[in-house]
Scaffold this active site. Structure first.
Site, PDB file in Angstrom:
ATOM      1  N   ASP A  66       0.830  -1.198   0.000  1.00 11.39           N
ATOM      2  CA  ASP A  66       0.000   0.000   0.000  1.00 11.39           C
ATOM      3  C   ASP A  66       0.874   1.262   0.000  1.00 11.39           C
ATOM      4  OD1 ASP A  66      -2.719   1.066   0.255  1.00 11.39           O
ATOM      5  OD2 ASP A  66      -1.940   1.859   2.155  1.00 11.39           O
ATOM      6  N   LYS A 109       1.443   4.319  -2.821  1.00 13.66           N
ATOM      7  CA  LYS A 109       1.271   5.749  -2.525  1.00 13.66           C
ATOM      8  C   LYS A 109       2.495   6.559  -2.937  1.00 13.66           C
ATOM      9  CE  LYS A 109      -2.019   5.053   1.209  1.00 13.66           C
ATOM     10  NZ  LYS A 109      -2.146   4.766   2.634  1.00 13.66           N
TER      11      LYS A 109
END
Ligand code: ADP
Ligand code: ASP
Ligand code: MG
Length: 814
Positions: A677, A681
């Site tokens: 994740d 980002k």
């Protein structure tokens, strides 16, 4: 004398006819000439059955039965029993004649225009007769007069031209002699000098009324219909349209010429010559003021008074090198159309003289093509001209207003509005009177074009955003809740009207074209059709609304793949789903360029730091010319939560479990714990800073044991955490002993990105990061040593939903 006209819907049922009676009774005028249409739908039916009969199709009999029963039922309902029989027998005898005429057509298998007019005239003849008898039975001083004895025309059946001198004479003679206070006259019908029944064109009852008004020097002509006046656009297509209180004859003529069916275009001329005002009123809301049409508009000074459209337009163009400089081509072009009886709705000619292009009615298209190709056969054969080009399925939208000429930039506004909404313009024309600007567009775009233009010119204050929401889990449902709460405020303060048109989850989808009630969306959604992302898109495309926004609240790969389709249709995309922006660089680039090409914003602020304004800030830095050198960030609210709560009195397993239960992790916690994740980002931030990088270019120094990373289920993953507890405790202990805190840090510098667990010393910007907070440090040309810092809650449904909300508002202000 007042002349009133009641249209088809106003007399469509006995109940409506009773309203007509009330209106006539309340009218204080001493004399009223009342023109009525056929009962609503009867003219269409008569025309249909005539076609059937002429095609020797027996089903004309069924239509005839319906016509009979509607008229007989009206008599039975309106007229007291004791007075019925005489009226019934007259009507039945008329119906018998009608039947004989149709039978004749059926037997011969032919329908001449003359016979068609005779048949169709029964609609108005019957309605006028029945209404007059009803008024008499209610003790009103009423009589029936057959318009065929008053209005004289030529023999152009179907759309006859009026012989005004004969007509005016007949009218004044008749009305001088007659004394009844109410005269009921059938609209639409007339007769030739030889006594044949003729008609004045579809919608022609308005015209009949205007002819009477002019002949009788009426004080006013009232057109009673089913809407409260002439609207700023067709109220059936544009919900926000409003009735215009005053309008000039010319403006009304222009609007009706361009499709405002509420008034039949020829109606205005006879009354304009005499300066008789026209008032358009609503039979179903007689108290409404309606629209006053007169010589001076006395209006609000508004430049654009109305927007109208004409359906079923075909463009015919003639072009070729032979046109340049040769006089007479235009003359022959228009002559050919005129001789073919084809009327031209719109003309454009490029100044290069290379082509002439006209818009005509679709029904004339074939005849026009044949006639023109024949007329220019020689030039076409020697290739001086190309064969005529025919483009179908088009429509015209027109802006109309007397004062438009004194305002600059209206066409710019018009075309930019259409362009912004992806409405392709095929041709444009501006009348020399500058009372109108028209554009030829695809007919499937009409509703969108009218609504966008209406919004632009009449609701300058309020912009409507149409939302299509995919995914109503944690984030999606909060998002809907926030809209529900804020909608009125946003409408009032930001002049944005948010409407949720569709909602879908993975099971069902629900559409409401008027906007879904957010009080009961869960029930509505579960009552919806089975979910289907393909159909969801198709339906949105078909609705073709302006300012459409697709909101993706899912984490689904397959939905991310559908964004190009939305953008290509000028539908904006707002998403908290990171897949699209962190997948292949080419896909990310494609989405960006589609967004630009189709003028459809693609916003994903919530991809990084939930509701924190990170991407938007970065965007502003870049567009203002700043350059990003380095980004350092703690971007995982979940990992931050985990390392803020993990210590020697808890277990790693329990803390991760708690994070999952409280919604701080993705449903699959390995996506957070493994660092994927965070990789996504930092990748998105690097890309938004202008760097071409892919996920493979990022170094991920994961702290998780291989077994946890490889686990194939949530249970196995949690089991492995238990197993390696001592390793996690070791990480904690080392950090504590070094007087540091553990943070999962992402860094982008020199075109490269890396992520991993770091020991953060006291005094560092990351040291005091609470709960699930995120922080981003931008080191840029303008912020070289002291970075620009954005910090705050970076996870959680509520803040993510508010980030999506903020993107929607950005689109609203776009
Ligand atoms: P009637 O049967 O009374 O003659 P019409 O159906 O001919 O009525 O005309 C009224 C209809 O015109 C309205 O119901 C509306 O749908 C349509 N219309 C189209 N454009 C406009 C407009 N600009 N203002 C009002 N009505 C319009
Ligand atoms: N009944 C005719 C029509 O439907 C005329 C009218 O209503 O104006 O066209
Ligand atoms: Mg009409």
């Amino acid at each position: 004398m007042r002349v009133l006209k009641f249209g088809g819907t106003s007399v469509a049922s006995p109940e409506n006819i009773q309203r007509v009676k009330d209106i006539l009774e309340n009218n204080k005028a001493s004399r009223q000439a009342v023109v009525v249409s056929a009962f609503g739908g009867i003219t269409d039916l008569l025309l249909n059955i005539s076609e059937f009969a002429a095609n020797q199709d027996e089903s004309y009999k069924k239509g005839l039965e319906e016509i009979e029963s509607r008229h007989i039922a009206a008599i039975k309902e309106l007229i007291p029993i004791q007075k019925q029989s005489a009226i019934l027998s007259k009507v039945k005898s008329d119906l018998n004649v009608l039947e004989t005429l149709l039978e004749g057509s059926f037997l011969i298998g032919e329908l001449t225009p003359k016979l068609s007019d005779k048949i169709v005239s029964y609609g108005e003849l019957l309605s006028a007769f029945i209404i007059s008898e009803y008024l008499k039975s209610q003790n009103l001083d009423a009589t029936f007069k057959d318009s065929r004895e008053l209005i004289v025309t030529d023999k152009n059946f179907g759309k006859a031209s009026v012989n005004f001198s004969e007509t005016n004479q007949n009218c004044s003679q008749y009305f001088e002699k007659s004394s009844q206070s109410i005269t009921i006259l059938p609209g639409f019908v007339a007769s030739s000098l030889f006594g044949d029944s003729t008609t004045l064109g579809r919608g022609g009852s308005d015209y009949s009324a205007a002819i009477y008004a002019a002949a009788l020097n009426a004080e006013v002509l009232e057109i009673w219909t089913d809407v409260s006046g002439m609207f700023t656009a067709n109220p059936k297509l544009v919900k926000q349209a409003k009735s215009v209180s005053h309008i000039s004859y010319e403006e009304a003529m222009e609007l009706s010429h361009f499709g405002a069916k509420v008034l039949y275009p020829p109606t205005i001329q006879p009354v304009l010559d005499k300066g008789i005002p026209i008032v358009i009123k609503n039979t179903f809301a007689p108290q409404d003021t309606g629209t006053h049409i007169s010589a001076s508009a006395n209006g609000t000074g508004k430049s654009v008074r109305g927007i109208s459209h004409v359906d079923k337009i075909t463009l015919i163009s003639l072009e070729g090198p032979g046109m340049v400089g040769i006089p007479g081509i235009s003359k022959r072009f228009f002559e050919t159309l005129a001789l073919g009886g084809i009327s031209i709705v719109l003309i454009t000619q490029a100044s290069s003289e290379h082509s002439i292009c006209v818009g005509i009615s679709e029904e004339d298209a074939e005849r026009a093509e044949e006639a023109l190709n024949a007329a220019f056969a020689y030039e076409i054969s020697i290739r001086k001209l190309k064969p005529v080009q025919v483009e179908k399925d088009l429509a015209i939208v027109a802006l109309v207003g007397e004062n438009m000429k004194s305002h600059q930039g209206l066409s710019g506004k018009m075309f930019s509005t259409l362009g912004k909404n992806n409405v392709n313009i095929r041709a444009i024309a501006q009348g020399a009177s500058e009372r109108n600007i028209s554009a030829v567009i695809e007919k499937t775009d009409v509703k969108k074009a009218l609504n966008s233009l209406h919004e632009r010119f009449f609701e300058e204050n309020i912009k409507q955003l149409n939302l299509f929401v995919m995914g109503v889990g944690n984030v999606g449902s909060r998002f809907l809740e926030q809209i529900k709460q804020q909608r009125n405020y946003i409408k009032k303060e930001l002049k944005l009207n948010l409407r949720v048109i569709a909602i879908s989850n993975s099971r069902t989808m629900f559409f409401d074209e008027e906007g879904i009630s957010l009080k009961k969306w869960p029930e509505l959604l579960s009552s919806g059709a089975p979910a289907d992302t393909g159909q969801f898109f198709e339906k949105i495309k078909e609705l073709n609304y302006r300012n459409s926004v697709f909101v993706d609240n899912t984490a689904s790969d397959s939905i991310a793949l559908t964004y190009p389709e939305y953008l290509k249709n000028s539908i904006s995309v707002v998403t908290c789903n990171k897949i699209a922006c962190s997948s292949d660089f080419d896909f990310y680039k494609e989405l960006k360029s589609l967004s630009k090409k189709y003028n459809a914003p693609f916003l994903f602020e919530t991809n990084v730091g939930a509701g924190l304004p990170i991407i938007d800030t970065l965007k502003h830095l870049i567009v203002s010319g700043d350059k990003v050198h380095k980004i350092q960030a703690v971007l995982s609210g979940s990992l931050n939560f985990v390392f803020n709560n993990f210590n020697d009195s808890t277990t790693f397993h329990d803390v991760v479990k708690q994070a999952q239960e409280e919604g701080y992790t993705e449903p699959d916690p390995t996506i957070d714990l493994s660092g994927i994740d965070v990789m996504r980002k930092i990748l998105i931030l690097a890309r938004e800073s202008g760097h071409q990088i892919d996920i493979e270019d990022i170094t991920n120094d994961s702290f998780l044991p291989e077994e946890s990373l490889q686990s194939d289920s949530n249970e196995a993953f949690f089991e492995s955490l238990k197993k390696y507890e001592s390793d996690f405790q070791q990480l904690y202990k080392e950090a504590r002993d070094a007087d540091t805190k553990l943070k999962y840090v992402a860094e982008f510098a020199d075109g490269k990105a890396k992520i991993g667990l770091s020991q953060i010393p006291k005094g560092h910007d990351f040291y005091n990061l609470e709960g699930s907070d995120n922080v981003v440090l931008f080191f840029t040309e303008r912020y070289p040593n002291q970075p620009l810092i954005i910090k705050g809650a970076g996870a959680g449904a509520e803040v993510t939903a508010s980030g999506i909300f903020a993107d929607i508002i950005r689109i609203g202000n776009f």
